[in-house]
Design a protein around this motif. Structure first.
Motif, PDB file in Angstrom:
ATOM      1  N   CYS A   1       0.832  -1.204   0.000  1.00  0.00           N
ATOM      2  CA  CYS A   1       0.000   0.000   0.000  1.00  0.00           C
ATOM      3  C   CYS A   1       0.862   1.248   0.000  1.00  0.00           C
ATOM      4  N   ILE A   2       0.519   2.173  -0.854  1.00  0.00           N
ATOM      5  CA  ILE A   2       1.062   3.532  -0.788  1.00  0.00           C
ATOM      6  C   ILE A   2      -0.054   4.368  -0.174  1.00  0.00           C
ATOM      7  N   CYS A   3       0.085   4.666   1.100  1.00  0.00           N
ATOM      8  CA  CYS A   3      -0.972   5.373   1.822  1.00  0.00           C
ATOM      9  C   CYS A   3      -0.694   6.878   1.849  1.00  0.00           C
ATOM     10  N   ASP A   4      -1.755   7.650   1.712  1.00  0.00           N
ATOM     11  CA  ASP A   4      -1.667   9.110   1.741  1.00  0.00           C
ATOM     12  C   ASP A   4      -0.640   9.653   0.751  1.00  0.00           C
ATOM     13  N   PRO A   5      -0.790   9.349  -0.529  1.00  0.00           N
ATOM     14  CA  PRO A   5       0.159   9.845  -1.536  1.00  0.00           C
ATOM     15  C   PRO A   5       0.081  11.364  -1.650  1.00  0.00           C
ATOM     16  N   LYS A   6       1.126  11.938  -2.199  1.00  0.00           N
ATOM     17  CA  LYS A   6       1.177  13.397  -2.337  1.00  0.00           C
ATOM     18  C   LYS A   6       0.592  13.873  -3.668  1.00  0.00           C
ATOM     19  N   VAL A   7       0.019  12.957  -4.426  1.00  0.00           N
ATOM     20  CA  VAL A   7      -0.620  13.320  -5.694  1.00  0.00           C
ATOM     21  C   VAL A   7      -2.076  12.870  -5.658  1.00  0.00           C
ATOM     22  N   PRO A   8      -2.975  13.594  -6.320  1.00  0.00           N
ATOM     23  CA  PRO A   8      -4.398  13.240  -6.327  1.00  0.00           C
ATOM     24  C   PRO A   8      -4.715  12.219  -7.424  1.00  0.00           C
ATOM     25  N   PHE A   9      -5.903  11.615  -7.314  1.00  0.00           N
ATOM     26  CA  PHE A   9      -6.407  10.781  -8.404  1.00  0.00           C
ATOM     27  C   PHE A   9      -6.646  11.685  -9.623  1.00  0.00           C
ATOM     28  N   PRO A  10      -6.364  11.241 -10.858  1.00  0.00           N
ATOM     29  CA  PRO A  10      -5.937   9.905 -11.273  1.00  0.00           C
ATOM     30  C   PRO A  10      -4.419   9.715 -11.330  1.00  0.00           C
ATOM     31  N   LEU A  11      -3.669  10.714 -10.858  1.00  0.00           N
ATOM     32  CA  LEU A  11      -2.214  10.577 -10.877  1.00  0.00           C
ATOM     33  C   LEU A  11      -1.745   9.476  -9.929  1.00  0.00           C
ATOM     34  N   THR A  12      -2.620   9.034  -9.023  1.00  0.00           N
ATOM     35  CA  THR A  12      -2.274   7.924  -8.140  1.00  0.00           C
ATOM     36  C   THR A  12      -2.008   6.645  -8.935  1.00  0.00           C
ATOM     37  N   ARG A  13      -2.664   6.501 -10.075  1.00  0.00           N
ATOM     38  CA  ARG A  13      -2.389   5.329 -10.924  1.00  0.00           C
ATOM     39  C   ARG A  13      -0.960   5.375 -11.449  1.00  0.00           C
ATOM     40  N   ASN A  14      -0.511   6.563 -11.844  1.00  0.00           N
ATOM     41  CA  ASN A  14       0.877   6.705 -12.304  1.00  0.00           C
ATOM     42  C   ASN A  14       1.852   6.370 -11.183  1.00  0.00           C
ATOM     43  N   LEU A  15       1.541   6.832  -9.975  1.00  0.00           N
ATOM     44  CA  LEU A  15       2.398   6.557  -8.824  1.00  0.00           C
ATOM     45  C   LEU A  15       2.485   5.059  -8.563  1.00  0.00           C
ATOM     46  N   GLY A  16       1.348   4.381  -8.626  1.00  0.00           N
ATOM     47  CA  GLY A  16       1.347   2.933  -8.436  1.00  0.00           C
ATOM     48  C   GLY A  16       2.169   2.225  -9.489  1.00  0.00           C
ATOM     49  N   PHE A  17       2.048   2.688 -10.737  1.00  0.00           N
ATOM     50  CA  PHE A  17       2.831   2.093 -11.814  1.00  0.00           C
ATOM     51  C   PHE A  17       4.328   2.270 -11.568  1.00  0.00           C
ATOM     52  N   GLU A  18       4.719   3.453 -11.143  1.00  0.00           N
ATOM     53  CA  GLU A  18       6.141   3.728 -10.917  1.00  0.00           C
ATOM     54  C   GLU A  18       6.727   2.890  -9.785  1.00  0.00           C
ATOM     55  N   HIS A  19       5.870   2.435  -8.864  1.00  0.00           N
ATOM     56  CA  HIS A  19       6.329   1.583  -7.769  1.00  0.00           C
ATOM     57  C   HIS A  19       6.214   0.098  -8.086  1.00  0.00           C
ATOM     58  N   SER A  20       5.694  -0.230  -9.248  1.00  0.00           N
ATOM     59  CA  SER A  20       5.477  -1.632  -9.607  1.00  0.00           C
ATOM     60  C   SER A  20       6.704  -2.204 -10.310  1.00  0.00           C
ATOM     61  N   SER A  21       6.731  -3.528 -10.433  1.00  0.00           N
ATOM     62  CA  SER A  21       7.875  -4.195 -11.065  1.00  0.00           C
ATOM     63  C   SER A  21       7.477  -5.281 -12.055  1.00  0.00           C
ATOM     64  N   GLY A  22       6.176  -5.452 -12.294  1.00  0.00           N
ATOM     65  CA  GLY A  22       5.720  -6.528 -13.166  1.00  0.00           C
ATOM     66  C   GLY A  22       5.959  -6.257 -14.640  1.00  0.00           C
ATOM     67  N   LYS A  23       6.097  -7.345 -15.390  1.00  0.00           N
ATOM     68  CA  LYS A  23       6.225  -7.240 -16.850  1.00  0.00           C
ATOM     69  C   LYS A  23       4.898  -6.824 -17.472  1.00  0.00           C
ATOM     70  N   TYR A  24       3.797  -7.273 -16.856  1.00  0.00           N
ATOM     71  CA  TYR A  24       2.454  -6.935 -17.323  1.00  0.00           C
ATOM     72  C   TYR A  24       1.733  -6.123 -16.249  1.00  0.00           C
ATOM     73  N   ILE A  25       0.799  -5.276 -16.700  1.00  0.00           N
ATOM     74  CA  ILE A  25       0.135  -4.320 -15.815  1.00  0.00           C
ATOM     75  C   ILE A  25      -1.385  -4.433 -15.947  1.00  0.00           C
ATOM     76  N   VAL A  26      -2.066  -4.362 -14.807  1.00  0.00           N
ATOM     77  CA  VAL A  26      -3.526  -4.265 -14.759  1.00  0.00           C
ATOM     78  C   VAL A  26      -3.890  -3.071 -13.887  1.00  0.00           C
ATOM     79  N   PHE A  27      -4.784  -2.223 -14.370  1.00  0.00           N
ATOM     80  CA  PHE A  27      -5.339  -1.150 -13.543  1.00  0.00           C
ATOM     81  C   PHE A  27      -6.753  -1.567 -13.151  1.00  0.00           C
ATOM     82  N   LEU A  28      -6.975  -1.723 -11.852  1.00  0.00           N
ATOM     83  CA  LEU A  28      -8.260  -2.212 -11.339  1.00  0.00           C
ATOM     84  C   LEU A  28      -8.787  -1.247 -10.294  1.00  0.00           C
ATOM     85  N   ASP A  29     -10.014  -0.739 -10.480  1.00  0.00           N
ATOM     86  CA  ASP A  29     -10.619   0.141  -9.487  1.00  0.00           C
ATOM     87  C   ASP A  29     -11.031  -0.666  -8.262  1.00  0.00           C
TER      88      ASP A  29
END
Length: 302
Positions: free
Chosen positions: A61-89
């Motif tokens: 969990c990235i709790c209380d990020p310093k960026v608002p939605f929808p930029l939170t999706r970008n933040l999650g992506f930048e912290h990820s390491s998978g070869k494939y990506i899923v964005f799920l609400d």
């Protein structure tokens, strides 16, 4: 076995988090990481997320990020390491074989069939023809290619620096249209691997304000496409996805704006209805008629 990263933005969705995260935990494909980006929730969201993190180390969990939605999706992506990506609400969920089938069949992208849940046992399923289709077919809305029902390649996102814009409306249209612009082949599955929750959804369309922001987002998208020598796709998107977005926001707009913009975009919508292969054409037709005569619930029947 390659890793899949699932990015889940959340804000005050404690009611649905156990089901949404539970659908990830139930996947038959096991090499995944789930990154929940919680945007300062004031309900029990963080408590639920931390409890689930204690049970499974694949959840972070990235709790209380310093960026608002929808930029939170970008933040999650930048912290990820998978070869494939899923964005799920965080109020939607996956079918248990989604990741396995996606990894097995992906080309430049993978799209499953999906269902919309209205509560109880009331669903509407959208089952697509199984096969490999062009990205142009996706841009023409022959099947859904959006959050939740898609598996994406990290390499395409990174190579072309594709990110969600700061705007809160039609941000997914911007991101996925750009992704498709730099893709060629999409694997489509008849498996219903994604459920859209329409019960107490946290999504707010905001009617006319959403429409005005949508205009801004699409102009930004068209500019990026032209800068990347993808000008031929501008008209495809303008005649298909843009019209779809206009109908979405007019659907929740006050009556006077329905008529005003219905008249303005009358030729565009009629052409869309007559020429497109849109997978929800019955919805589009009912919404169009309702711009002038309030009968959408009678026409839709769902």
């Amino acid at each position: 076995m390659v890793k899949v990263s699932i990015i889940m933005p959340n804000k005050n969705n404690a009611r649905w988090l156990p089901k949404s995260i539970g659908s990830v935990l139930s996947q038959t494909y096991e090499n995944w990481e789930l990154i929940v980006v919680d945007d300062h929730s004031t309900d029990d969201s963080v408590k639920i997320i931390r409890e689930l993190m204690d049970r499974d180390s694949r959840i972070d969990c990235i709790c209380d990020p310093k960026v608002p939605f929808p930029l939170t999706r970008n933040l999650g992506f930048e912290h990820s390491s998978g070869k494939y990506i899923v964005f799920l609400d965080s109020d939607d969920w996956l079918g248990k074989e989604f990741l396995e089938r996606g990894v097995e069949n992906i080309r430049d992208g993978y799209a499953s069939s999906f269902a919309v849940w209205f509560g109880g046992d009331k669903y509407r399923k959208f089952v697509f023809e199984r096969g490999v289709f062009s990205s142009l077919d996706a841009l023409k809305l022959k099947f859904r290619f959006r959050n939740g029902n898609t598996l994406l390649k990290r390499s395409i996102i990174e190579e072309h620096m594709i990110r969600f814009p700061k705007e809160r409306r039609s941000e997914d249209a911007y991101f996925y249209s750009l992704y498709l612009a730099f893709s060629k082949k999409i694997s489509v599955d008849d498996y219903v691997g994604f459920i859209v929750n329409r019960v107490g959804s946290s999504v707010s369309l905001s009617g006319i304000s959403g429409l005005l922001e949508t205009f801004k987002v699409y102009e930004k998208l068209f500019k990026v496409l032209e800068e990347n020598e993808k000008k031929e796709l501008v008209n495809v998107i303008r005649n298909n996805d843009f019209v779809f977005s206009v109908l979405i926001y007019l659907d929740s707009a006050p009556r006077k704006y329905k008529v005003q913009y219905g008249i303005k975009y009358f030729p565009n919508i009629v052409r869309f209805l007559l020429t497109s292969d849109f997978y929800m054409k019955d919805w589009a037709l009912a919404t169009f008629v309702d711009l002038f005569v309030p009968v959408k619930w009678l026409l839709r029947g769902w």
